[in-house]
Enzyme design. Structure first.
Site, mmCIF file in Angstrom:
data_model
loop_
_atom_site.group_PDB
_atom_site.id
_atom_site.type_symbol
_atom_site.label_atom_id
_atom_site.label_comp_id
_atom_site.label_asym_id
_atom_site.label_seq_id
_atom_site.Cartn_x
_atom_site.Cartn_y
_atom_site.Cartn_z
ATOM 1 N N GLY A 42 17.538 -27.549 -62.320
ATOM 2 C CA GLY A 42 18.926 -27.241 -62.598
ATOM 3 C C GLY A 42 19.903 -27.844 -61.608
ATOM 4 O O GLY A 42 19.565 -28.691 -60.776
ATOM 5 N N ALA A 120 18.413 -27.017 -76.667
ATOM 6 C CA ALA A 120 18.267 -26.037 -77.744
ATOM 7 C C ALA A 120 19.557 -25.921 -78.558
ATOM 8 O O ALA A 120 20.651 -25.933 -78.001
ATOM 9 C CB ALA A 120 17.890 -24.682 -77.165
ATOM 10 N N GLY A 186 37.558 -25.611 -50.913
ATOM 11 C CA GLY A 186 36.601 -24.521 -51.014
ATOM 12 C C GLY A 186 35.270 -24.967 -50.441
ATOM 13 O O GLY A 186 35.175 -25.997 -49.769
ATOM 14 N N ARG A 278 33.787 -24.270 -60.742
ATOM 15 C CA ARG A 278 32.808 -24.511 -61.785
ATOM 16 C C ARG A 278 33.038 -23.532 -62.929
ATOM 17 O O ARG A 278 33.629 -22.459 -62.727
ATOM 18 C CB ARG A 278 31.374 -24.363 -61.241
ATOM 19 C CG ARG A 278 31.055 -25.318 -60.105
ATOM 20 C CD ARG A 278 29.606 -25.221 -59.684
ATOM 21 N NE ARG A 278 28.697 -25.636 -60.751
ATOM 22 C CZ ARG A 278 28.404 -26.911 -61.027
ATOM 23 N NH1 ARG A 278 28.940 -27.879 -60.318
ATOM 24 N NH2 ARG A 278 27.570 -27.213 -61.999
ATOM 25 N N ALA A 325 22.651 -19.615 -56.584
ATOM 26 C CA ALA A 325 21.277 -19.792 -57.063
ATOM 27 C C ALA A 325 20.432 -18.558 -56.820
ATOM 28 O O ALA A 325 19.633 -18.160 -57.676
ATOM 29 C CB ALA A 325 20.640 -21.008 -56.384
ATOM 30 N N HIS A 451 13.938 -13.045 -27.438
ATOM 31 C CA HIS A 451 14.735 -13.871 -26.534
ATOM 32 C C HIS A 451 13.931 -15.120 -26.160
ATOM 33 O O HIS A 451 12.748 -15.008 -25.847
ATOM 34 C CB HIS A 451 15.062 -13.096 -25.251
ATOM 35 C CG HIS A 451 15.793 -13.919 -24.237
ATOM 36 N ND1 HIS A 451 17.128 -14.223 -24.355
ATOM 37 C CD2 HIS A 451 15.363 -14.528 -23.095
ATOM 38 C CE1 HIS A 451 17.502 -14.958 -23.327
ATOM 39 N NE2 HIS A 451 16.447 -15.168 -22.531
#
Length: 472
Positions: A42, A120, A186, A278, A325, A451
């Site tokens: 994706g 699809a 952004g 988006r 995501a 540490h």
């Protein structure tokens, strides 16, 4: 030659929501089919999170090497400036994407998920046809999971063209632009703009609001704004992009905008990168035939990601903000488990947000201002990385970074942890775990932190909120 198949679960989209849903469904023994027209992974894996982080890493390495040219910084002297080959950088980035995409394909196969290559087209809520290279495939499913993701918003006044590009094209440039003009400061615009500045481009931001990365408050973004100023990156605030003229070929493009006083201005760049958000991918696959309710541009779902149609589910960017995501993956896993009969609900206490700027930004939970707006009395404390030994050994303590903890005043339950600084993205999971598990200030303050690590700043910030930080 067409064929018909049926399945228990049909997943549409093989991004971080869809492929996780399909893998989990396969693990649970459900007969699962996933449909994807492109490579598995994706937007995040193929043209977003992963390739952008690869470019950011390469840009940072390039800048670091060149910082040793003029003087023996850290006792290391580089005799001449490093040379940049953008084509090879892109090839290296693409190799990472291919490796991870191939890994996703292998995981789908391992979990007996049938992969169908194509897009699809739904005739109703449970039936679709996919045009594949081998012919049409008709699929009838008991359950459908929509995970079609999102795409870059194209403004009608700034149509994409050869020199007016989205983040997708910005990750494919094989020649470094001399001047990159970024519309929108952004997280997407800043990440890519800062990377290109490190690589050597002149970068100018045209931002519509009066602040960078409005997701984060000004106290957090101040170190980022300082970096931009120190690296001669100009940010024009409260500006409105009006139009653009693409001169074609190597002539670049000219952006027309109005400044904060409403006066028309123009700026020319080799590339104009438009990063104004988006929007969900809800067109092109027959959504109108599925009888789903909408919430503005998004598919409307409940806390289990159920849509208005029985046994049709929607996850990830298609259901709206935050378009992240890790949110999509969590929803995909949950839906697969609900379909298998498990009891689940999507009700996280927090969803962490990270911006890979210079320095990095992390936001988990409520800011002090948001808590106040909700009528919550708070205790707030912060601790600077300048007082953290590990940060100083990594040259990460002088950028103004810090960790800030926000807790309820009455019971000390932590409701927000925010940070800015080098590599703070790696602390985000600790922040989220603390809030999700209902930790109090005393919990974080009393947990022994290793540490030297950057994570000590979280412990010290909790101590600071209680009024007794040790190292400041």
């Amino acid at each position: 030659m067409s064929k018909s198949i049926s399945c228990q679960v049909l997943v549409v989209g093989a991004g971080p929501g869809g492929y996780v849903a399909a893998i989990r469904a396969g693990q649970l023994g459900l007969n699962t089919v996933i449909v994807e027209a492109e490579r598995a992974g994706g937007t995040c894996l193929v043209r977003g999170c992963i390739p952008s982080k690869a470019m950011i890493h390469a840009a940072t390495r390039f800048e670091e090497i060149n910082s040793h040219v003029d003087e023996a910084k850290l006792g290391i002297h580089v005799p001449q400036p490093a040379q940049l080959n953008m084509g090879k950088l892109v090839d290296w980035k693409d190799a990472i994407v291919s490796r991870l995409s191939g890994g996703v394909e292998a995981l789908l196969k391992k979990n007996k998920v049938t992969r169908i290559n194509g897009w699809a087209q739904f005739s109703d809520a449970k039936n679709c046809t996919v045009d594949t290279p081998d012919g049409a495939v008709s699929i009838a499913a008991e359950h459908v999971i929509l995970a079609t993701g999102s795409r870059a918003t194209e403004l009608s006044s700034l149509p994409f063209s050869e020199n007016v590009i989205s983040s997708t094209e910005a990750l494919e440039l094989r020649e470094l632009p001399n001047h990159l003009v970024v519309v929108g400061a952004g997280y997407i615009g800043l990440e890519l703009g800062i990377a290109y500045r490190k690589l050597g481009s002149k970068v100018t931001f045209i931002e519509g609001t009066d602040a960078i990365v409005p997701l984060f408050d000004q106290e957090l973004t101040a170190p980022v704004a300082k970096w931009l100023s120190q690296h001669d990156v100009e940010v024009t605030y409260s500006a409105r992009a009006q139009s653009v003229t693409d001169h074609g070929n190597s002539e670049g493009a000219t952006l027309t905008y109005t400044d904060k006083n409403g006066i028309e201005q123009t700026i020319h760049g080799d590339k104009i990168l438009v990063t104004t958000g988006r929007k969900p991918n809800t067109h092109g696959f027959g959504l109108e035939n599925m009888c789903l309710d909408m919430d503005g541009p998004c598919v409307k779902v409940d806390k289990q990601c159920r849509t208005a149609m029985k046994n049709v589910w929607a996850i990830g960017d298609i259901v709206g903000e935050p378009m992240l995501a890790h949110k999509a993956s969590a929803q995909g896993e949950m839906v697969a488990e609900i379909i298998s009969g498990l009891k689940r609900e999507f009700n996280p206490a927090v969803i962490p947000a990270v911006c890979f700027t210079e320095p990095e930004l992390v936001g988990v939970g409520l800011t002090p201002a948001l808590a106040q707006a909700q009528g919550i009395e708070t205790k707030v404390g912060k601790f600077p990385f300048a007082a953290i030994g590990k940060a100083l050994t990594m040259e990460a303590g002088q950028d103004g970074g810090f960790v800030r903890v926000t807790a309820r005043k009455d019971n000390h339950v932590i409701i927000g942890i925010h940070a800015v600084g080098a590599h703070v993205a790696e602390l985000s999971n600790q922040f989220a775990t603390a809030i999700e598990m209902g930790a109090r200030l005393e919990d974080l303050a009393n947990i022994i932190h290793v540490h030297p690590t950057l994570g000590e700043a979280t412990m010290e910030a909790a101590m600071a909120t209680l009024g007794h930080a040790i190292h400041i």
